[in-house]
Write a protein that holds these residues in place. Sequence first.
Motif, PDB file in Angstrom:
ATOM      1  N   ASN A  13     -92.316 -21.725  29.285  1.00 21.01           N
ATOM      2  CA  ASN A  13     -91.734 -22.888  28.620  1.00 21.01           C
ATOM      3  C   ASN A  13     -90.276 -22.654  28.236  1.00 21.01           C
ATOM      4  O   ASN A  13     -89.793 -23.192  27.239  1.00 21.01           O
ATOM      5  CB  ASN A  13     -92.528 -23.255  27.351  1.00 21.01           C
ATOM      6  CG  ASN A  13     -93.875 -23.852  27.694  1.00 21.01           C
ATOM      7  OD1 ASN A  13     -94.035 -24.460  28.747  1.00 21.01           O
ATOM      8  ND2 ASN A  13     -94.842 -23.666  26.812  1.00 21.01           N
ATOM      9  N   ARG A  15     -86.294 -22.973  28.325  1.00 16.65           N
ATOM     10  CA  ARG A  15     -85.330 -24.005  28.705  1.00 16.65           C
ATOM     11  C   ARG A  15     -84.490 -23.526  29.878  1.00 16.65           C
ATOM     12  O   ARG A  15     -84.111 -22.362  29.948  1.00 16.65           O
ATOM     13  CB  ARG A  15     -84.424 -24.334  27.510  1.00 16.65           C
ATOM     14  CG  ARG A  15     -85.071 -25.267  26.502  1.00 16.65           C
ATOM     15  CD  ARG A  15     -84.237 -25.358  25.244  1.00 16.65           C
ATOM     16  NE  ARG A  15     -82.837 -25.612  25.530  1.00 16.65           N
ATOM     17  CZ  ARG A  15     -82.319 -26.813  25.803  1.00 16.65           C
ATOM     18  NH1 ARG A  15     -83.099 -27.875  25.839  1.00 16.65           N
ATOM     19  NH2 ARG A  15     -81.029 -26.951  26.037  1.00 16.65           N
ATOM     20  N   THR A  16     -84.191 -24.435  30.771  1.00 13.77           N
ATOM     21  CA  THR A  16     -83.414 -24.100  31.959  1.00 13.77           C
ATOM     22  C   THR A  16     -81.967 -24.556  31.799  1.00 13.77           C
ATOM     23  O   THR A  16     -81.629 -25.292  30.863  1.00 13.77           O
ATOM     24  CB  THR A  16     -84.008 -24.781  33.198  1.00 13.77           C
ATOM     25  OG1 THR A  16     -83.875 -26.207  33.044  1.00 13.77           O
ATOM     26  CG2 THR A  16     -85.479 -24.422  33.367  1.00 13.77           C
ATOM     27  N   ASP A  19     -81.854 -28.222  31.761  1.00 11.93           N
ATOM     28  CA  ASP A  19     -82.160 -28.787  30.441  1.00 11.93           C
ATOM     29  C   ASP A  19     -80.910 -28.808  29.568  1.00 11.93           C
ATOM     30  O   ASP A  19     -80.627 -29.797  28.876  1.00 11.93           O
ATOM     31  CB  ASP A  19     -83.242 -27.960  29.735  1.00 11.93           C
ATOM     32  CG  ASP A  19     -84.593 -28.053  30.417  1.00 11.93           C
ATOM     33  OD1 ASP A  19     -84.869 -29.094  31.045  1.00 11.93           O
ATOM     34  OD2 ASP A  19     -85.369 -27.083  30.327  1.00 11.93           O
ATOM     35  N   ASP A  23     -78.957 -32.069  28.063  1.00 14.36           N
ATOM     36  CA  ASP A  23     -78.707 -32.230  26.631  1.00 14.36           C
ATOM     37  C   ASP A  23     -77.215 -32.410  26.354  1.00 14.36           C
ATOM     38  O   ASP A  23     -76.822 -33.199  25.491  1.00 14.36           O
ATOM     39  CB  ASP A  23     -79.225 -31.008  25.859  1.00 14.36           C
ATOM     40  CG  ASP A  23     -80.739 -31.006  25.755  1.00 14.36           C
ATOM     41  OD1 ASP A  23     -81.364 -31.996  26.183  1.00 14.36           O
ATOM     42  OD2 ASP A  23     -81.291 -30.010  25.255  1.00 14.36           O
ATOM     43  N   HIS A  48     -75.871 -20.907  27.430  1.00 13.74           N
ATOM     44  CA  HIS A  48     -77.303 -21.157  27.609  1.00 13.74           C
ATOM     45  C   HIS A  48     -78.055 -19.877  27.966  1.00 13.74           C
ATOM     46  O   HIS A  48     -79.101 -19.575  27.375  1.00 13.74           O
ATOM     47  CB  HIS A  48     -77.531 -22.199  28.700  1.00 13.74           C
ATOM     48  CG  HIS A  48     -78.953 -22.254  29.159  1.00 13.74           C
ATOM     49  ND1 HIS A  48     -79.961 -22.809  28.399  1.00 13.74           N
ATOM     50  CD2 HIS A  48     -79.548 -21.767  30.286  1.00 13.74           C
ATOM     51  CE1 HIS A  48     -81.116 -22.670  29.035  1.00 13.74           C
ATOM     52  NE2 HIS A  48     -80.889 -22.048  30.174  1.00 13.74           N
TER      53      HIS A  48
END
Length: 238
Positions: A13, A15-16, A19, A23, A48
């Motif tokens: 799960n 975040r990529t 993603d 955002d 990120h």
Amino acid sequence: MNEIAVGNKTTDNIRTVSDAKRDFYQHHTRPINSVYRRVVEELLVEMHLLSVNVDFKSDPIYYLGVVTSFERLMQGYRPEQDKESIFNALCRAVGEDPERNRAQAGSLLNLAKNKSPQELVAWLSEPTPLENYHDIIEPIKAIASNPHFKYSRLFAIGLYTLLEESDPEILKDVSKRNEILESIATQLHLPGEKMNKDLELYRSNLEKMEQLLSVIEDVLQAGRKQKNQPKPEPETAE
């Protein structure tokens, strides 16, 4: 569900990059000036990838690196009023608070103004409580004592900015600059060689951006000059 290795652990799960980009554009809805698009996207990806690394923990030096990278590589951005929105979107896209980032970066920068490079290195290795700087003490204390501290290019830029604020002249002397950076790397258990390479690339990127801005300004001036030239009167047929 697929598991993805991040740092030295495995998680799901996660975040990529996609993603984070999604955002970002939810927070900043205007298009990015094409000249600066790569700067913004590379900074977003870098932030990120750090944010999803299990060994990474943000700190005031990292925040200063983020703020400095953004401000210097985004010089000349038009429209100027979009810069704040872009910075805020970068931070929020990776779960950070832009106001906290700027506040802690500013506190650290103010502290560096009143210290020599040697005093700064000593303080970074053993931060002592100082009035009005309580919020940055503990995160910096944790750096040298953390065996899993996640070094980053942005952290190196933050350190470089501190030295620049403390004594701009020392950075112009290559031998003195390398000596002080080596001392910091030793005190904080950082990869000195990698840090030097990261900072060389950073300085190179700043030079390239300055050259690009100079070319753009020359083109704009030529355009304005041509526009302001009086048009020749049309010849009248006899």
